[in-house]
Design a protein around this motif. Sequence first.
Motif, PDB file in Angstrom:
ATOM      1  N   THR A   1       1.020  -1.099  -0.233  1.00  0.00           N
ATOM      2  CA  THR A   1       0.082   0.204   0.541  1.00  0.00           C
ATOM      3  C   THR A   1       0.809   1.319   0.136  1.00  0.00           C
ATOM      4  O   THR A   1       1.973   1.586   0.597  1.00  0.00           O
ATOM      5  CB  THR A   1      -0.983   0.346   1.446  1.00  0.00           C
ATOM      6  OG1 THR A   1       0.190   0.397   2.324  1.00  0.00           O
ATOM      7  CG2 THR A   1      -1.942  -1.692   1.732  1.00  0.00           C
ATOM      8  N   ARG A   2       0.208   2.380   0.066  1.00  0.00           N
ATOM      9  CA  ARG A   2       0.835   3.560   0.079  1.00  0.00           C
ATOM     10  C   ARG A   2       0.943   3.981   1.130  1.00  0.00           C
ATOM     11  O   ARG A   2      -0.682   4.039   1.769  1.00  0.00           O
ATOM     12  CB  ARG A   2       0.112   4.464  -0.488  1.00  0.00           C
ATOM     13  CG  ARG A   2       0.844   3.699  -2.563  1.00  0.00           C
ATOM     14  CD  ARG A   2       0.420   4.893  -3.812  1.00  0.00           C
ATOM     15  NE  ARG A   2      -0.807   5.472  -3.555  1.00  0.00           N
ATOM     16  CZ  ARG A   2      -2.214   5.173  -3.783  1.00  0.00           C
ATOM     17  NH1 ARG A   2      -2.101   4.037  -4.609  1.00  0.00           N
ATOM     18  NH2 ARG A   2      -3.085   6.435  -3.611  1.00  0.00           N
ATOM     19  N   GLN A   3       1.789   5.187   1.716  1.00  0.00           N
ATOM     20  CA  GLN A   3       1.359   5.628   3.324  1.00  0.00           C
ATOM     21  C   GLN A   3       0.575   6.846   3.147  1.00  0.00           C
ATOM     22  O   GLN A   3       0.146   6.794   3.974  1.00  0.00           O
ATOM     23  CB  GLN A   3       2.653   6.571   3.038  1.00  0.00           C
ATOM     24  CG  GLN A   3       3.852   5.183   3.904  1.00  0.00           C
ATOM     25  CD  GLN A   3       5.164   5.781   4.040  1.00  0.00           C
ATOM     26  OE1 GLN A   3       5.910   6.683   4.369  1.00  0.00           O
ATOM     27  NE2 GLN A   3       6.006   4.599   4.793  1.00  0.00           N
ATOM     28  N   ASP A   4       0.308   7.311   2.358  1.00  0.00           N
ATOM     29  CA  ASP A   4      -0.972   8.389   1.323  1.00  0.00           C
ATOM     30  C   ASP A   4      -2.325   8.226   1.416  1.00  0.00           C
ATOM     31  O   ASP A   4      -3.212   8.566   0.743  1.00  0.00           O
ATOM     32  CB  ASP A   4      -0.469   9.277   0.513  1.00  0.00           C
ATOM     33  CG  ASP A   4      -0.277   8.635  -0.823  1.00  0.00           C
ATOM     34  OD1 ASP A   4      -0.094   7.821  -0.595  1.00  0.00           O
ATOM     35  OD2 ASP A   4      -0.013   9.854  -1.936  1.00  0.00           O
ATOM     36  N   GLU A   5      -2.456   6.581   1.895  1.00  0.00           N
ATOM     37  CA  GLU A   5      -3.386   5.869   1.115  1.00  0.00           C
ATOM     38  C   GLU A   5      -4.796   6.527   1.745  1.00  0.00           C
ATOM     39  O   GLU A   5      -4.634   6.559   3.138  1.00  0.00           O
ATOM     40  CB  GLU A   5      -3.719   3.890   0.742  1.00  0.00           C
ATOM     41  CG  GLU A   5      -4.683   3.857   0.382  1.00  0.00           C
ATOM     42  CD  GLU A   5      -4.213   2.271   0.506  1.00  0.00           C
ATOM     43  OE1 GLU A   5      -4.815   1.455   1.481  1.00  0.00           O
ATOM     44  OE2 GLU A   5      -3.349   1.714  -0.599  1.00  0.00           O
ATOM     45  N   PRO A   6      -5.968   6.880   1.009  1.00  0.00           N
ATOM     46  CA  PRO A   6      -7.356   7.560   1.827  1.00  0.00           C
ATOM     47  C   PRO A   6      -7.700   6.712   3.430  1.00  0.00           C
ATOM     48  O   PRO A   6      -7.234   5.412   2.919  1.00  0.00           O
ATOM     49  CB  PRO A   6      -7.941   7.720   1.373  1.00  0.00           C
ATOM     50  CG  PRO A   6      -7.639   7.673  -0.324  1.00  0.00           C
ATOM     51  CD  PRO A   6      -6.468   6.638  -0.308  1.00  0.00           C
ATOM     52  N   PRO A   7      -7.958   7.591   4.089  1.00  0.00           N
ATOM     53  CA  PRO A   7      -8.302   5.915   5.411  1.00  0.00           C
ATOM     54  C   PRO A   7      -9.649   5.256   5.028  1.00  0.00           C
ATOM     55  O   PRO A   7      -9.218   4.173   5.600  1.00  0.00           O
ATOM     56  CB  PRO A   7      -8.720   6.609   6.462  1.00  0.00           C
ATOM     57  CG  PRO A   7      -8.584   8.425   6.408  1.00  0.00           C
ATOM     58  CD  PRO A   7      -8.058   8.277   4.830  1.00  0.00           C
ATOM     59  N   ALA A   8     -10.411   5.253   4.204  1.00  0.00           N
ATOM     60  CA  ALA A   8     -11.166   4.113   3.352  1.00  0.00           C
ATOM     61  C   ALA A   8     -11.095   3.611   3.025  1.00  0.00           C
ATOM     62  O   ALA A   8     -11.249   2.026   2.731  1.00  0.00           O
ATOM     63  CB  ALA A   8     -13.054   5.008   2.864  1.00  0.00           C
ATOM     64  N   GLN A   9      -9.949   3.738   1.803  1.00  0.00           N
ATOM     65  CA  GLN A   9      -9.426   2.355   1.070  1.00  0.00           C
ATOM     66  C   GLN A   9      -8.560   1.424   2.196  1.00  0.00           C
ATOM     67  O   GLN A   9      -8.943   0.497   1.525  1.00  0.00           O
ATOM     68  CB  GLN A   9      -8.578   3.165  -0.341  1.00  0.00           C
ATOM     69  CG  GLN A   9      -8.460   2.314  -1.149  1.00  0.00           C
ATOM     70  CD  GLN A   9      -7.598   2.901  -2.333  1.00  0.00           C
ATOM     71  OE1 GLN A   9      -7.040   4.366  -2.298  1.00  0.00           O
ATOM     72  NE2 GLN A   9      -6.732   2.368  -3.162  1.00  0.00           N
ATOM     73  N   ARG A  10      -7.778   2.177   3.034  1.00  0.00           N
ATOM     74  CA  ARG A  10      -6.605   1.549   3.573  1.00  0.00           C
ATOM     75  C   ARG A  10      -8.245   0.456   4.534  1.00  0.00           C
ATOM     76  O   ARG A  10      -7.223  -0.977   4.560  1.00  0.00           O
ATOM     77  CB  ARG A  10      -6.114   1.976   4.674  1.00  0.00           C
ATOM     78  CG  ARG A  10      -5.198   1.851   5.548  1.00  0.00           C
ATOM     79  CD  ARG A  10      -4.465   0.673   4.984  1.00  0.00           C
ATOM     80  NE  ARG A  10      -3.214  -0.022   6.014  1.00  0.00           N
ATOM     81  CZ  ARG A  10      -1.851   0.335   6.422  1.00  0.00           C
ATOM     82  NH1 ARG A  10      -1.308   1.042   5.681  1.00  0.00           N
ATOM     83  NH2 ARG A  10      -1.462   0.006   6.868  1.00  0.00           N
ATOM     84  N   ALA A  11      -8.814   1.165   5.084  1.00  0.00           N
ATOM     85  CA  ALA A  11      -9.861   0.198   5.821  1.00  0.00           C
ATOM     86  C   ALA A  11     -10.632  -1.207   4.421  1.00  0.00           C
ATOM     87  O   ALA A  11     -10.491  -2.386   5.314  1.00  0.00           O
ATOM     88  CB  ALA A  11     -10.860   0.854   6.153  1.00  0.00           C
ATOM     89  N   GLU A  12     -10.699  -0.708   3.692  1.00  0.00           N
ATOM     90  CA  GLU A  12     -11.408  -1.795   2.604  1.00  0.00           C
ATOM     91  C   GLU A  12     -10.139  -3.170   2.628  1.00  0.00           C
ATOM     92  O   GLU A  12     -10.589  -3.938   2.497  1.00  0.00           O
ATOM     93  CB  GLU A  12     -11.741  -1.270   0.722  1.00  0.00           C
ATOM     94  CG  GLU A  12     -12.846  -1.231   1.126  1.00  0.00           C
ATOM     95  CD  GLU A  12     -12.495   0.149  -0.230  1.00  0.00           C
ATOM     96  OE1 GLU A  12     -12.156  -0.550  -1.021  1.00  0.00           O
ATOM     97  OE2 GLU A  12     -13.742   0.890  -0.664  1.00  0.00           O
ATOM     98  N   VAL A  13      -9.065  -2.541   2.667  1.00  0.00           N
ATOM     99  CA  VAL A  13      -7.910  -3.415   1.719  1.00  0.00           C
ATOM    100  C   VAL A  13      -7.581  -4.164   3.991  1.00  0.00           C
ATOM    101  O   VAL A  13      -7.212  -5.637   2.953  1.00  0.00           O
ATOM    102  CB  VAL A  13      -6.808  -2.744   2.155  1.00  0.00           C
ATOM    103  CG1 VAL A  13      -5.131  -3.653   2.006  1.00  0.00           C
ATOM    104  CG2 VAL A  13      -6.766  -1.955   0.513  1.00  0.00           C
TER     105      VAL A  13
END
Length: 131
Positions: free
Chosen positions: A37-49
């Motif tokens: 993942t990227r460190q600047d990934e949006p929190p919602a996208q991170r939660a999906e992952v």
Amino acid sequence: MAIVVGYLATAEGRAALEAAVRESHLRSERIVVVVSTRQDEPPAQRAEVEQALAAVDRQLDSDGVEHEIRLLDGGDVADDLIGTAEETGAHLVVIGLRRRSPVGKLILGANAQRVLFDAPCPVLTVKPDPA
């Protein structure tokens, strides 16, 4: 020793995971699932992952596969896969590839190409079932 598999919640990622599970059963080796993942990934996208990885964890547990899941913030898929393969002494790296047009087959994705050329062990590439 391990089998390293690059995973995304896509048809290609699922095909790679399925192939890694088959290889795990054949070789009696654990699987290391790598998600970049990227460190600047949006929190919602991170939660999906993270939700997708929880499902993968449950699936591998139910399949009786010894495994580890690594969510890496390096942002460079090839470096993450190659580094994990080196660190774990992997016997195999498994990655999924997209189907390409006849012209597109002349050009392999940059990440896939780097993994194929630079991995310290054999690389198994798989495509999803067209159905």
